[in-house]
Design a protein around this motif. Structure first.
Motif, PDB file in Angstrom:
ATOM      1  N   LEU A  33      -3.507   9.084   0.262  1.00 41.20           N
ATOM      2  CA  LEU A  33      -4.232   9.561   1.439  1.00 41.20           C
ATOM      3  C   LEU A  33      -4.040  11.056   1.662  1.00 41.20           C
ATOM      4  O   LEU A  33      -4.831  11.690   2.365  1.00 41.20           O
ATOM      5  CB  LEU A  33      -3.775   8.788   2.678  1.00 41.20           C
ATOM      6  CG  LEU A  33      -4.133   7.295   2.710  1.00 41.20           C
ATOM      7  CD1 LEU A  33      -3.603   6.654   3.985  1.00 41.20           C
ATOM      8  CD2 LEU A  33      -5.641   7.091   2.610  1.00 41.20           C
ATOM      9  N   THR A  34      -2.997  11.617   1.054  1.00 44.75           N
ATOM     10  CA  THR A  34      -2.738  13.050   1.245  1.00 44.75           C
ATOM     11  C   THR A  34      -3.807  13.920   0.597  1.00 44.75           C
ATOM     12  O   THR A  34      -3.888  15.117   0.894  1.00 44.75           O
ATOM     13  CB  THR A  34      -1.362  13.423   0.670  1.00 44.75           C
ATOM     14  OG1 THR A  34      -1.322  13.079  -0.723  1.00 44.75           O
ATOM     15  CG2 THR A  34      -0.254  12.680   1.401  1.00 44.75           C
ATOM     16  N   GLN A  35      -4.629  13.351  -0.271  1.00 41.55           N
ATOM     17  CA  GLN A  35      -5.670  14.157  -0.918  1.00 41.55           C
ATOM     18  C   GLN A  35      -6.799  14.513   0.049  1.00 41.55           C
ATOM     19  O   GLN A  35      -7.586  15.413  -0.215  1.00 41.55           O
ATOM     20  CB  GLN A  35      -6.242  13.417  -2.125  1.00 41.55           C
ATOM     21  CG  GLN A  35      -7.097  12.213  -1.778  1.00 41.55           C
ATOM     22  CD  GLN A  35      -7.699  11.559  -3.004  1.00 41.55           C
ATOM     23  OE1 GLN A  35      -8.614  12.102  -3.624  1.00 41.55           O
ATOM     24  NE2 GLN A  35      -7.166  10.411  -3.370  1.00 41.55           N
TER      25      GLN A  35
END
Length: 210
Positions: free
Chosen positions: A3-5
């Protein structure tokens, strides 16, 4: 994928409202604290419900349940019973209910665009006097889920209209999908169960619905 992308994540209610806006009065006022006559008739005509639960660790589960229309019994405006039928014995729903007792339901009626949403608390019961009316296929369920309704409302038809769920001519060509036995064999990776053997098992299991 992580999800950090995603660099532009919504992180507050204020930001969410800024993007989506606020609900109209009708969307708010249609939510009830108990089942009315319309909802009771909806459940009586529904052969399918999705049960959503979560465990103490936050892990979520959504489980489909289905039977003849009206298989979910409404006891009164605040409570209903969902019989447990023969399944795979994973009991993910039951494990979550033992931990949190929280439940969400989504009822569908074939051919109808609107759905019925119910949220509340639940318990797993074995009371014979309550299980007896839930008999089906000559089999008495071992367990049932008793639901205490906290909020309920009808969901508009936009999602089902967009999906054209009930329109036969819009259904996908299933030849592009492998059969369930092939998918299970690839996912389980058990040498003793190839797709052919699993198909035999599935054919037998699907003959024993109760």
């Amino acid at each position: 994928m992580s999800l950090t992308q995603f660099k532009q994540q919504v992180t507050s209610v204020d930001e969410l409202v800024e993007v989506i806006g606020t609900p109209g009065e009708l969307a708010l006022r249609k939510e009830l604290k108990q089942l009315d006559d319309h909802m009771r008739r909806f459940i009586a005509n529904s052969p399918f419900v999705v049960i959503s639960t979560h465990g103490a660790d936050g892990r979520c589960d959504a489980s489909p349940r289905g039977d003849a229309p009206g298989f979910v019994h409404v006891l009164d405006e605040h409570s209903l019973l969902i019989p447990d039928r023969r399944g795979n014995r994973r009991v993910d729903t039951f494990r979550n209910l033992l931990e949190t007792r929280r439940i969400g339901l989504l009822f569908l009626v074939p051919g109808m665009g609107e759905t019925l949403r119910i949220n509340g608390r639940a318990a797993i019961i074995r009371d014979e006097d309550h299980l007896a009316p839930l008999i089906a296929g000559g089999q008495l369920p071992h367990l049932a889920i008793a639901v205490e309704v906290e909020e309920c409302y009808l969901q508009c038809a936009k999602a089902l209209l967009r999906s054209k769920l009930w329109e036969n001519h819009e259904r996908p060509d299933l030849s592009s999908l492998p059969c369930a036995a092939e998918m299970f064999a690839d996912q389980a990776q058990m040498p003793e169960f190839d797709a052919a053997k699993l198909q035999v098992l599935l054919d037998g299991a699907y003959q024993r619905l109760y």
